[in-house]
Design a protein around this motif. Structure first.
Motif, PDB file in Angstrom:
ATOM      1  N   GLY A 215       0.745  -1.322  -0.026  1.00 36.77           N
ATOM      2  CA  GLY A 215       0.026   0.255   0.057  1.00 36.77           C
ATOM      3  C   GLY A 215       0.897   1.329  -0.056  1.00 36.77           C
TER       4      GLY A 215
ATOM      5  N   CYS B 155       1.553   2.990   2.760  1.00 37.30           N
ATOM      6  CA  CYS B 155       2.069   3.118   4.356  1.00 37.30           C
ATOM      7  C   CYS B 155       3.066   2.291   4.858  1.00 37.30           C
ATOM      8  CB  CYS B 155       0.887   3.434   5.153  1.00 37.30           C
ATOM      9  SG  CYS B 155      -0.490   4.619   4.579  1.00 37.30           S
ATOM     10  N   LEU B 156       3.086   1.176   4.470  1.00 36.60           N
ATOM     11  CA  LEU B 156       3.936   0.304   4.989  1.00 36.60           C
ATOM     12  C   LEU B 156       5.034  -0.365   4.245  1.00 36.60           C
ATOM     13  CD1 LEU B 156       4.261  -1.536   7.736  1.00 36.60           C
ATOM     14  CD2 LEU B 156       2.781  -3.191   6.549  1.00 36.60           C
TER      15      LEU B 156
ATOM     16  N   TRP C 208       9.736  -3.457   9.824  1.00 33.82           N
ATOM     17  CA  TRP C 208       8.728  -2.764   9.414  1.00 33.82           C
ATOM     18  C   TRP C 208       8.705  -1.183   9.809  1.00 33.82           C
ATOM     19  CZ3 TRP C 208       5.935  -5.818   6.270  1.00 33.82           C
ATOM     20  CH2 TRP C 208       6.047  -7.440   6.680  1.00 33.82           C
TER      21      TRP C 208
ATOM     22  N   GLN D 253       6.314   2.351   9.148  1.00 35.57           N
ATOM     23  CA  GLN D 253       4.832   2.606   8.864  1.00 35.57           C
ATOM     24  C   GLN D 253       4.956   4.177   8.942  1.00 35.57           C
ATOM     25  OE1 GLN D 253       1.210   0.825  10.259  1.00 35.57           O
ATOM     26  NE2 GLN D 253       1.090   2.818  11.401  1.00 35.57           N
TER      27      GLN D 253
ATOM     28  N   GLU E  73      -1.638   5.507   8.594  1.00 29.79           N
ATOM     29  CA  GLU E  73      -2.301   4.452   9.188  1.00 29.79           C
ATOM     30  C   GLU E  73      -2.659   3.270   8.134  1.00 29.79           C
ATOM     31  OE1 GLU E  73      -6.941   3.863  11.278  1.00 29.79           O
ATOM     32  OE2 GLU E  73      -5.792   5.818  10.748  1.00 29.79           O
ATOM     33  N   VAL E  74      -2.318   2.038   8.704  1.00 28.45           N
ATOM     34  CA  VAL E  74      -2.568   0.706   7.839  1.00 28.45           C
ATOM     35  C   VAL E  74      -3.790   0.055   8.431  1.00 28.45           C
ATOM     36  CG1 VAL E  74      -1.591  -1.745   7.689  1.00 28.45           C
ATOM     37  CG2 VAL E  74       0.022   0.380   7.803  1.00 28.45           C
TER      38      VAL E  74
ATOM     39  N   TYR F 152      -5.175  -5.982   8.314  1.00 29.44           N
ATOM     40  CA  TYR F 152      -4.185  -6.525   7.784  1.00 29.44           C
ATOM     41  C   TYR F 152      -3.146  -7.203   8.730  1.00 29.44           C
ATOM     42  CZ  TYR F 152      -4.586  -3.990   3.255  1.00 29.44           C
ATOM     43  OH  TYR F 152      -5.199  -3.584   2.256  1.00 29.44           O
TER      44      TYR F 152
ATOM     45  N   PHE G  45      -1.432  -3.718  13.315  1.00 26.81           N
ATOM     46  CA  PHE G  45      -1.079  -2.403  12.614  1.00 26.81           C
ATOM     47  C   PHE G  45      -1.763  -1.274  12.960  1.00 26.81           C
ATOM     48  CE2 PHE G  45       0.651  -5.617   9.792  1.00 26.81           C
ATOM     49  CZ  PHE G  45       2.071  -5.077   9.690  1.00 26.81           C
TER      50      PHE G  45
ATOM     51  N   GLU H 147       2.467   6.734  13.941  1.00 24.67           N
ATOM     52  CA  GLU H 147       2.880   7.036  12.454  1.00 24.67           C
ATOM     53  C   GLU H 147       4.351   7.129  12.865  1.00 24.67           C
ATOM     54  OE1 GLU H 147       0.944  10.258  10.432  1.00 24.67           O
ATOM     55  OE2 GLU H 147      -1.195   9.434  10.700  1.00 24.67           O
TER      56      GLU H 147
ATOM     57  N   LEU I 190       1.608  -9.552   3.489  1.00 24.27           N
ATOM     58  CA  LEU I 190       0.545  -9.014   4.358  1.00 24.27           C
ATOM     59  C   LEU I 190      -0.690  -9.891   3.705  1.00 24.27           C
ATOM     60  CD1 LEU I 190       2.375  -7.315   5.678  1.00 24.27           C
ATOM     61  CD2 LEU I 190       0.678  -5.528   5.477  1.00 24.27           C
TER      62      LEU I 190
END
Length: 354
Positions: free
Chosen positions: A246, A248-249, A269, A271, A274-275, A279, A307, A312, A335
């Motif tokens: 996506g 964001c991640l 990871w 980020q 927002e995820v 997920y 998540f 953030e 994911l």
């Protein structure tokens, strides 16, 4: 039933006023604890019944001495009554010794965990991080009990004292440590236990830097297993990431170590926004032929930090463990939607689909 049997033996032996004294002693010595202390405190603090135990010893010595007198009424042998009395004494002593031996199992398991906590906290603090431990036990008890009341457990970490004091007592240095509870990651327990409960503030932990551990309970011991760490990204940069999910991640790095049938997997990871809460992560371990050997699925930090809870601009170092019977060849990481099973598309840092 046991106490009724003791009273019956005393009565058959010609009980008098002296025979009542051990009962009175034990009762009077127990009344203050029963009247003024909660049961949860009392079962974890048997020292308050030490005075009452004098009456218990008195009672059973009386019973052991009376048994030969009763048996001599029905037999001409002088050896048999003494033999029966000796066997009764040995049974009582053996039961007490077995009880102490079983209790030592919980103290040894708890002691090993405390040393784990101390060592891991010191290492985390030296690296400038807080030691965070999930599902720590305040007390432990074996599932099978010897007596009618109480869990017969060991009080390991009284909640009346802070955990930093527990570590400082062993090291002589101040400590940064927190205990959190995460019911969703509780495993099937080989013990009865009480948990130190506190809800984590992940934003604060990320700002200070936190190294996270989960408590693992096995029949012979309890230990703190590394789950990873969380911190704010100093300079958020996903250009060098292994994969993007996506907008964001990012999966910044992935590594693994296989030794003696155990596979340790390290994922990093990052980020940036927002995820979706649905997920979660999958990790599939494959052999050379592409056959699935094992999985290490679930939310990061051993399932503690899904998540939706992430602040953030954080970086999470995620540790996963699994056991294998043969040498692994490949790891597949990605994911998926925990409700539908649909995988989340992955892309390279350049935007090409993976």
């Amino acid at each position: 039933i046991t106490l009724a049997g003791a009273a019956w033996i005393q009565w058959r032996g010609g009980a008098d006023r002296r025979s009542v004294l051990p009962w009175i002693w034990a009762l009077l010595a127990s009344i203050p604890a029963i009247a003024f202390l909660s049961f949860s405190y009392l079962q974890a603090a048997p020292r308050v019944l030490m005075l009452a135990s004098v009456g218990n010893v008195w009672l059973w010595v009386d019973v052991i001495c009376v048994v030969p007198e009763i048996l001599q009424r029905y037999t001409r042998s002088t050896v048999l009554p003494k033999l029966v009395s000796s066997v009764l004494f040995c049974l009582i002593l053996a039961q007490s010794m077995l009880f102490i031996r079983q209790q030592m199992r919980t103290y040894e398991a708890g002691g090993a965990l405390i040393w784990d906590i101390v060592e891991e906290t010191v290492a985390a603090n030296e690296a400038g991080q807080i030691g965070v431990f999930a599902n720590l036990p305040t007390w432990l008890a074996l599932p099978r009990s010897n007596f009618a009341l109480g869990e017969e457990g060991a009080m390991l970490m009284p909640t009346a004292r802070n955990l930093d004091t527990l570590v400082s007592v062993h090291t002589g240095q101040p400590a940064q440590i927190k205990a959190i509870e995460h019911p969703a990651t509780r495993q099937e327990m080989p013990y009865y236990h009480g948990i130190i409960s506190e809800n984590p503030d992940w934003a604060q932990l990320a700002s200070e830097g936190a190294r996270v551990f989960t408590t693992r309970y096995v029949p012979d011991t309890v230990f703190a297993q590394p789950a990873g760490s969380i911190e704010y990204a100093v300079e958020p940069d996903v250009d060098q990431s292994l994969a993007l999910f996506g907008e964001c991640l990012a999966l910044n790095s992935a590594d693994s170590i296989f030794f003696a049938g155990a596979l340790e997997i390290d994922l990093t990871w990052q980020q940036e926004c927002e995820v979706p809460a649905e997920y979660t992560v999958f990790v599939h371990v494959l052999d050379e032929g592409g056959r699935l050997l094992a999985q290490a699925d679930g939310d990061p930090l051993s399932g503690i930090l899904h998540f939706a809870l992430w602040p953030e601009d954080v970086v999470v170092h995620d540790k996963r463990f699994t056991t294998l019977e043969s040498q692994p060849s490949r790891l597949l990481v990605g994911l998926y939607d925990r409700y539908t099973g649909e995988r989340v598309p992955a892309f390279t840092a350049a935007g090409e689909p993976l």
